[in-house]
Design a protein around this motif. Structure first.
Motif, PDB file in Angstrom:
ATOM      1  N   PRO A 155      -1.546  -3.495  -1.966  1.00  0.00           N
ATOM      2  CA  PRO A 155      -2.135  -4.394  -0.961  1.00  0.00           C
ATOM      3  C   PRO A 155      -2.897  -3.609   0.088  1.00  0.00           C
ATOM      4  CG  PRO A 155       0.132  -5.020  -1.441  1.00  0.00           C
ATOM      5  CD  PRO A 155      -0.087  -3.699  -2.118  1.00  0.00           C
ATOM      6  N   PRO A 156      -3.965  -4.170   0.632  1.00  0.00           N
ATOM      7  CA  PRO A 156      -4.737  -3.459   1.655  1.00  0.00           C
ATOM      8  C   PRO A 156      -3.886  -3.247   2.903  1.00  0.00           C
ATOM      9  CG  PRO A 156      -5.465  -5.735   1.485  1.00  0.00           C
ATOM     10  CD  PRO A 156      -4.521  -5.508   0.353  1.00  0.00           C
ATOM     11  N   GLN A 157      -4.031  -2.083   3.516  1.00  0.00           N
ATOM     12  CA  GLN A 157      -3.241  -1.753   4.704  1.00  0.00           C
ATOM     13  C   GLN A 157      -4.079  -1.674   5.967  1.00  0.00           C
ATOM     14  OE1 GLN A 157      -0.782   1.688   3.987  1.00  0.00           O
ATOM     15  NE2 GLN A 157      -0.248   1.037   1.921  1.00  0.00           N
ATOM     16  N   ARG A 158      -5.369  -1.989   5.871  1.00  0.00           N
ATOM     17  CA  ARG A 158      -6.220  -1.920   7.043  1.00  0.00           C
ATOM     18  C   ARG A 158      -7.334  -2.938   6.899  1.00  0.00           C
ATOM     19  NH1 ARG A 158     -10.794   0.059   5.347  1.00  0.00           N
ATOM     20  NH2 ARG A 158     -10.856   1.303   3.465  1.00  0.00           N
ATOM     21  N   ALA A 159      -7.932  -3.276   8.024  1.00  0.00           N
ATOM     22  CA  ALA A 159      -9.047  -4.220   8.009  1.00  0.00           C
ATOM     23  C   ALA A 159     -10.352  -3.593   8.452  1.00  0.00           C
ATOM     24  CB  ALA A 159      -8.719  -5.406   8.928  1.00  0.00           C
TER      25      ALA A 159
END
Length: 348
Positions: free
Chosen positions: A339-343
């Motif tokens: 899953p992505p951990q940053r935006a």
């Protein structure tokens, strides 16, 4: 002292008590089923006891076939191809055929010279893995009646058999996997548009992101100029240098994905912590990478075996309409996706 006379087919037939034509059929794997099992066993046992060795030159003169095929590869150093070659050989050898393998180095002029060399050796047909979407030389060969089968590629508007993995399904599975993990801006490092594989996987990517309501953004898509690690690295560098805002990358081949690994490492980006990566092909030893590469598994051996079978069909029935074979693929999930951990945007 004179050397002993070589054992002839007639000697085998006389000793086995059969007609020479029957002995010939029993000794040829492609025609062995035309005689009874008992007769075939008897002939084979006699041939072994006498030390009989078939004469391929005599056989080719009699049948007007060399019982060889040409296998045209773009790059023997690409790990994709050895298991495909194994698959081809697994189907050729039981039929008494062998392959001449040439490496074109992705050079059209070298390819033409290599193919003409194969034709000079009187190969009975060609299995070609170098096809470009616009390929005049293959069109000319087809017009000359040379039996052809294309592997992993096709030529636009050329009616010859081809066997390929299901590119659309594979890319769709890759994009769907990333979307399920929560990625919304997924980049593509695509293959050369001059190849059907590059074009098909790019088109499949664009359809997949649209179907999932994700961004079909040209700023997230780059074309690699070759199917190589260096070209994959160059494509991702261009995306990042242009400020591409992505948390995941789909690479159109595993070699392109390895190039992405190189760029992420050189820029201090973690995989999958900062950017997840998915490849395509499941080349050998990928599970030993760190992180192990999530990729689309292709049945390399089956692709090769099917290509050989299709070539036999083309040689036996030259007027038969060409057919294409699309082999299923599956997604192999490893450690390169999360899953992505940053935006925020990745640094250039």
């Amino acid at each position: 002292m004179l050397s002993p006379r070589p054992v002839r087919l007639q000697d085998v037939a006389d000793t086995a008590g059969v007609h020479p034509a029957t002995a010939s059929r029993a000794l040829n794997p492609a025609t062995r089923t035309q005689v009874s099992a008992d007769t075939a066993c008897r002939v084979l046992r006699v041939a072994e006891d006498l030390g009989y060795r078939p004469n391929p030159i005599a056989r080719s003169l009699k049948t007007a076939r060399s019982h060889t095929v040409g296998l045209v590869l773009p790059d023997l150093t690409n790990p994709y191809f050895p298991p495909v070659v194994r698959g081809i050989e697994s189907a050729l050898e039981p039929a008494g055929y062998h392959a001449w393998i040439v490496d074109t180095h992705n050079d059209p002029l070298r390819e033409r010279a290599q193919i003409e060399s194969l034709r000079a050796r009187r190969v009975d047909g060609l299995i070609v893995a170098t096809a470009r979407r616009d390929h005049p030389h293959l069109r000319a060969l087809h017009a000359d009646g040379v039996p052809l089968v294309l592997v992993n590629r096709s030529v636009d508007d050329l009616d010859v058999p081809c066997v390929t993995p299901d590119d659309a399904s594979g890319v769709t599975q890759a994009v769907g996997h990333l979307a399920a993990l929560g990625h919304r801006r997924i980049a593509l490092v695509g293959g050369p548009f001059t190849t059907s594989t590059g074009a098909a996987r790019t088109q499949a990517f664009r359809h997949a992101v649209r179907d999932l309501g994700l961004a079909d953004d040209p700023a997230l898509q780059a074309e690699a100029t070759r199917w190589s690690e260096a070209a994959g690295a160059g494509a991702l560098r261009r995306l990042l240098d242009a400020g591409a805002d992505c948390t995941a990358v789909v690479a159109a081949s595993d070699l392109l994905a390895l190039g992405c690994y190189d760029v992420l490492a050189e820029r201090g980006l973690r995989c999958p912590g900062d950017v997840s990566v998915v490849g395509f092909n499941d080349m050998p030893f990928l599970s030993r990478l760190r992180p192990g590469l999530t990729t689309v598994r292709v049945a390399h051996h089956d692709i090769g075996a099917e290509a050989a079978r299709m070539l036999f069909e083309a040689m036996a029935e030259p007027q038969r309409p060409a057919r294409s074979s699309l082999l299923p693929v599956s997604l192999v999930v490893r450690e390169s996706t999360a899953p992505p951990q940053r935006a925020e945007r990745p640094p250039a």
